[in-house]
Design an enzyme around this catalytic site. Structure first.
Site, PDB file in Angstrom:
ATOM      1  N   CYS A  76       0.522  -1.870   0.662  1.00  0.00           N
ATOM      2  CA  CYS A  76      -0.027  -3.337   1.416  1.00  0.00           C
ATOM      3  C   CYS A  76       1.214  -3.572   2.315  1.00  0.00           C
ATOM      4  O   CYS A  76       0.904  -4.005   3.379  1.00  0.00           O
ATOM      5  CB  CYS A  76      -0.258  -4.352   0.428  1.00  0.00           C
ATOM      6  SG  CYS A  76      -1.698  -3.851  -0.764  1.00  0.00           S
TER       7      CYS A  76
HETATM    8  C1  BEZ Z   1       0.319  -0.663  -2.972  1.00  0.00           C
HETATM    9  O1  BEZ Z   1      -0.069  -1.506  -2.046  1.00  0.00           O
HETATM   10  O2  BEZ Z   1       1.017  -0.038  -3.168  1.00  0.00           O
HETATM   11  C2  BEZ Z   1      -0.896  -0.892  -4.352  1.00  0.00           C
HETATM   12  C3  BEZ Z   1      -1.759  -1.797  -4.290  1.00  0.00           C
HETATM   13  C4  BEZ Z   1      -2.352  -2.041  -5.589  1.00  0.00           C
HETATM   14  C5  BEZ Z   1      -2.399  -0.909  -6.485  1.00  0.00           C
HETATM   15  C6  BEZ Z   1      -1.726   0.341  -6.310  1.00  0.00           C
HETATM   16  C7  BEZ Z   1      -0.806   0.098  -5.117  1.00  0.00           C
END
Ligand code: BEZ
Length: 250
Positions: A76
């Site tokens: 994200c």
């Molecule tokens: C991420 O943005 O890396 C992420 C968010 C939720 C679950 C797994 C990864």
């Protein structure tokens, strides 16, 4: 998806209480999900730029609503940084941007500082604080695997990575859904907006892997004769009677 959570994810995230389900059904898609050509459901929310009424925010403009599973997560963070850097490209196309992540405003504000630092940018669009996932449920952006697991194992239902492209007539024109493990392609978001906007302006369709400036497709509803009148006698290439290309510039 819960098992995919990075070990570094905040403890609060991994063991958060099970969210209140806002939809009567327990499967994504049961509760009249917003689909292409339909108006996006309206909602009021707190954002990093203050309280908004979504329909008022997008009024009369192209818009993208893009969601994220959680603040302070790696994929994200890279996505938000990339979208922030493309602010000028979205502005050129008249597109308002608004993000969403399933955390509260205090966390959003701290996370935005991180994103600005890591990506060397300034996040200048609002991010909706959807800690209770009410917008995520409204837009059917909840992981089905998580929902299935909730009944037996509890845990948390993550917001998936969704992109909704909405036109000035307030119709959802395109939806992209990605799992938490796969970051989106920001160029693809711009590319589909180019295709939709050019299609609306010039009455054309766009082929596989098309980019602005390349040949476009004459839709089946237009005869080759009419296409030549519209786009120019020498500007229609007929490969098959049903496959005609033309070029309408950038
Ligand atoms: C991420 O943005 O890396 C992420 C968010 C939720 C679950 C797994 C990864």
């Amino acid at each position: 998806m819960a098992s995919f959570l990075p070990r570094a994810a905040p403890r609060a995230l991994r063991f958060a209480a099970r969210p209140v389900l806002r939809t009567p059904a327990f499967r994504r898609g049961f509760a009249t999900p917003p689909v292409a050509e339909q108006p996006p459901p309206n909602f009021q929310a707190k954002t990093t730029h203050g309280d908004i009424d979504f329909h008022k925010y997008i009024e009369g403009s192209w818009a993208i609503l893009f969601s994220h599973p959680a603040d302070f997560t790696p994929v994200c963070t890279t996505e938000l940084g990339a979208f922030a850097k493309l602010k000028g490209e979205f502005e050129k196309r008249g597109v308002k941007m608004i993000g969403l992540s399933a955390n509260d405003l205090t966390q959003h504000d701290q996370w935005v500082n991180d994103i600005n630092e890591v990506a060397n940018t300034t996040v200048s669009f609002p991010i909706i604080a959807d800690a209770d996932r009410s917008v995520a449920y409204l837009y059917d952006m909840i992981s089905q695997d998580d929902l299935d697991a909730l009944a037996t194992k509890g845990g948390i239902a993550f917001t998936i990575r969704a992109v909704f492209v909405i036109d000035p007539a307030k119709k959802i024109r395109l939806t992209m859904l990605y799992p938490a493990s796969t970051g989106r392609n920001s160029s693809e978001v711009l590319r589909v907006i180019d295709s939709l906007q050019l299609g609306d302006e010039r009455g054309i369709a766009t082929p596989i892997d098309w980019n602005r400036g390349e040949d476009v497709i004459v839709p089946p509803s237009v005869s080759t004769e009419d296409a030549r009148k519209k786009f120019g006698q020498d500007n229609v290439r007929e490969v098959k009677p049903y496959l005609r290309f033309t070029n309408v510039g950038k």
